[in-house]
Design a protein around this motif. Structure first.
Motif, PDB file in Angstrom:
ATOM      1  N   GLN A 134      21.217 -24.888 -27.267  1.00 57.47           N
ATOM      2  CA  GLN A 134      21.778 -25.450 -26.043  1.00 57.47           C
ATOM      3  C   GLN A 134      22.655 -26.650 -26.364  1.00 57.47           C
ATOM      4  O   GLN A 134      22.294 -27.501 -27.174  1.00 57.47           O
ATOM      5  CB  GLN A 134      20.648 -25.862 -25.095  1.00 57.47           C
ATOM      6  N   ARG A 135      23.805 -26.692 -25.705  1.00 54.15           N
ATOM      7  CA  ARG A 135      24.709 -27.825 -25.856  1.00 54.15           C
ATOM      8  C   ARG A 135      24.443 -28.851 -24.770  1.00 54.15           C
ATOM      9  O   ARG A 135      23.825 -28.567 -23.757  1.00 54.15           O
ATOM     10  CB  ARG A 135      26.159 -27.339 -25.812  1.00 54.15           C
ATOM     11  N   VAL A 147      23.866 -20.814 -25.955  1.00 53.47           N
ATOM     12  CA  VAL A 147      24.363 -19.829 -26.910  1.00 53.47           C
ATOM     13  C   VAL A 147      23.173 -19.015 -27.401  1.00 53.47           C
ATOM     14  O   VAL A 147      22.231 -19.566 -27.988  1.00 53.47           O
ATOM     15  CB  VAL A 147      25.075 -20.494 -28.100  1.00 53.47           C
ATOM     16  N   THR A 190      25.651 -25.612 -21.699  1.00 56.09           N
ATOM     17  CA  THR A 190      26.025 -24.307 -22.247  1.00 56.09           C
ATOM     18  C   THR A 190      24.908 -23.783 -23.149  1.00 56.09           C
ATOM     19  O   THR A 190      24.341 -24.530 -23.949  1.00 56.09           O
ATOM     20  CB  THR A 190      27.334 -24.418 -23.044  1.00 56.09           C
ATOM     21  N   TYR A 192      26.173 -14.493 -27.585  1.00 55.73           N
ATOM     22  CA  TYR A 192      26.606 -14.562 -26.193  1.00 55.73           C
ATOM     23  C   TYR A 192      26.493 -16.000 -25.696  1.00 55.73           C
ATOM     24  O   TYR A 192      25.522 -16.696 -26.016  1.00 55.73           O
ATOM     25  CB  TYR A 192      25.749 -13.651 -25.312  1.00 55.73           C
ATOM     26  N   THR A 193      27.481 -16.428 -24.947  1.00 59.55           N
ATOM     27  CA  THR A 193      27.516 -17.793 -24.437  1.00 59.55           C
ATOM     28  C   THR A 193      27.514 -17.773 -22.914  1.00 59.55           C
ATOM     29  O   THR A 193      28.277 -17.031 -22.295  1.00 59.55           O
ATOM     30  CB  THR A 193      28.770 -18.536 -24.929  1.00 59.55           C
ATOM     31  N   THR A 194      26.649 -18.567 -22.316  1.00 61.30           N
ATOM     32  CA  THR A 194      26.626 -18.679 -20.856  1.00 61.30           C
ATOM     33  C   THR A 194      26.784 -20.142 -20.474  1.00 61.30           C
ATOM     34  O   THR A 194      26.204 -21.028 -21.102  1.00 61.30           O
ATOM     35  CB  THR A 194      25.316 -18.138 -20.253  1.00 61.30           C
ATOM     36  N   GLU A 195      27.569 -20.378 -19.437  1.00 63.63           N
ATOM     37  CA  GLU A 195      27.763 -21.726 -18.913  1.00 63.63           C
ATOM     38  C   GLU A 195      27.033 -21.854 -17.587  1.00 63.63           C
ATOM     39  O   GLU A 195      26.926 -20.884 -16.833  1.00 63.63           O
ATOM     40  CB  GLU A 195      29.253 -22.004 -18.716  1.00 63.63           C
ATOM     41  N   ASP A 252      18.077 -18.983 -29.290  1.00 64.44           N
ATOM     42  CA  ASP A 252      19.028 -19.676 -28.418  1.00 64.44           C
ATOM     43  C   ASP A 252      19.185 -21.129 -28.840  1.00 64.44           C
ATOM     44  O   ASP A 252      18.307 -21.723 -29.466  1.00 64.44           O
ATOM     45  CB  ASP A 252      18.618 -19.574 -26.947  1.00 64.44           C
TER      46      ASP A 252
END
Length: 473
Positions: A376-377, A383, A381, A392-395, A374
């Protein structure tokens, strides 16, 4: 599509669609079962000796289908059981001869059948299932149980005792409202009923609420540790006013914009576990609530491993749920995860997020070629890259509801992270795997059935002995 179709064509289309639906579900479950077989071999070869393959595969299924962990786990168990124990039933399902309802009932009623017997039972009942499609749930259950009893008497399911089915649910309903109810011990239910009646009776006769409204409000008072209601008659000399008692220390948290609290905006708030809360409900709660602003984190990382109270507060409101794809476990039941593992990753909002315990363990211990990665932005967010390479991307849910919480935080320094310990995955912490739990449950229930059958036989023999009359000589 069917604007000009004849009734016969509509019937044909309906039948065809039903068979195609069953075939499509069968194909999906077959793919899940095949993934399970593949991963079981992969993890054994990689030395992941204590990995729960069910949980690991459920994580992939959850992400791929965007469903919750519990739904994915149930799907894995159903697929594995269907295609390893009941292949003939699976073939009927794939042809569209039977539907998912029948498959679920057959799987449930044959769970306790021994592995050396299940093959014969599968071959015996599979050809008959299409004729049983018309049966109700209870009739179908009884029909399958008769066949199970013929092949493996100890495998007939034991009905749970009524007390084992008790529950009490509190679930969200329309915005600002929730449903509460369940199955209680009769004595507890009677006590609760009397308690609600007693609290509802603490208002005067001029209160405008109905009796049902008063009982509902009494449940809220009970939850706050209060024994009285505030009367809404509006009279200054209301006789019920002297009965008012203060609340116990019960805390609920509501997330809302300051403008909504001040009355300058009407954006809904958020009540964790229950969803959006209308603006008027937010303002009503704010009248007696302690207001605490959610502060954005600073630019500098914190020094310790555990985030400070302020940073943890921000992370909880930003994320609201587990950040793994498809998982909606609330943050109260989640761990704070360093995206870059500690001590190489710093304790900062740009590198921290929430995972439920299961997904935290999978991310931490299931590593390497068959593991998850994983990143992280700065806006929260996440990824994730699955073992198959799918991304897969989760917000963060809080950031989606309140964009201020998704404001990008400070960038993190680049760091060199050494390779994972190759033995780490082999030491993945577990209590018992699902397979171990399944076998323990089956053994327990089979013992119960054997005892029940033995007692019935004892009673039958006693009855025969009591009614036996010797022949005359």
């Amino acid at each position: 599509m069917f604007a000009y179709a004849e009734p016969a064509e509509l019937i044909d289309a309906m039948s065809s669609a039903a068979r195609a639906e069953s075939a499509a579900i069968a194909r999906r479950l077959e793919a899940v079962a095949a993934l399970f077989r593949s991963r079981k071999c992969d993890y054994a070869e990689a030395g992941f000796l204590h990995t729960d393959v069910y949980e690991a595969v459920a994580a992939e299924v959850s992400a791929a289908q965007n469903i919750s962990r519990s739904r994915a786990g149930y799907q894995v168990e159903m697929a594995v059981s269907l295609y390893t124990r009941l292949p003939k039933v699976a073939e009927a399902f794939a042809r569209g001869d039977i539907d998912l309802r029948m498959v679920q009932i057959v799987l449930a009623r044959t769970k306790n059948v021994e592995d050396d017997v299940i093959g014969g039972l599968d071959k015996a009942i599979a050809p008959k299932l299409s004729r049983w499609m018309r049966l109700s749930k209870n009739d179908l259950r009884d029909r399958v149980d008769l066949w199970v009893a013929d092949f493996d008497p100890a495998a007939v399911r034991v009905p749970p005792e009524a007390k084992d089915n008790r529950y009490f649910d509190v679930t969200p309903d329309v915005p600002g409202m929730a449903f509460a109810g369940g199955l209680l011990n009769a004595r507890d239910a009677a006590a609760l009923d009397q308690r609600l009646e007693a609290i509802a009776a603490t208002v005067c006769s001029n209160d405008p609420r109905s009796h049902n409204n008063l009982r509902a409000d009494a449940a809220g008072a009970l939850g706050r540790g209060e024994s009285t209601l505030t009367c809404e008659c509006g009279a200054e000399d209301c006789p019920a006013a002297v009965l008012r008692e203060s609340a116990a220390q019960v805390v609920i948290h509501i997330l809302a914009e300051q403008a909504t609290v001040d009355g300058d905006g009407d954006k809904a708030g958020y009540l964790p576990g229950f969803g959006v809360l209308p603006a008027e409900e937010v303002r009503a709660a704010a009248k007696t609530a302690k207001l605490k602003p959610v502060r954005l984190p600073g630019a500098e990382p914190e020094k310790g491993y555990r985030p400070s109270a302020g940073l943890k507060d921000f992370l909880q409101w930003r994320d609201l749920t587990c950040r793994f794809p498809g998982c909606d476990a609330p943050v109260e039941r989640c761990d704070v995860d360093h995206t870059t593992r500690w001590p190489f990753g710093v304790t900062h909002a740009s590198g921290l997020k929430h995972y439920c315990r299961t997904h935290h363990v999978i991310k931490t211990f299931l590593t390497g070629v068959y593991g998850w990665r994983d990143e992280q932005r700065r806006d929260g967010t996440v990824v994730l890259t699955a073992p198959t390479g799918h991304v897969y991307t989760t917000e963060p849910l809080g950031g989606l509801l309140f964009p201020t919480l998704a404001t990008p935080t400070a960038p993190l320094p680049d760091v060199e992270v050494p390779e994972d310990d190759p033995d780490k995955a082999a030491m993945m912490p577990r209590r018992r795997t699902r397979e171990q739990e399944r076998r323990a449950r089956i053994a327990r229930e089979r013992r119960q059935r054997i005892e029940i059958n033995a007692e019935r036989e004892r009673q039958h023999q006693a009855w025969l002995a009591a009614t036996y009359e010797p022949p005359p000589f």
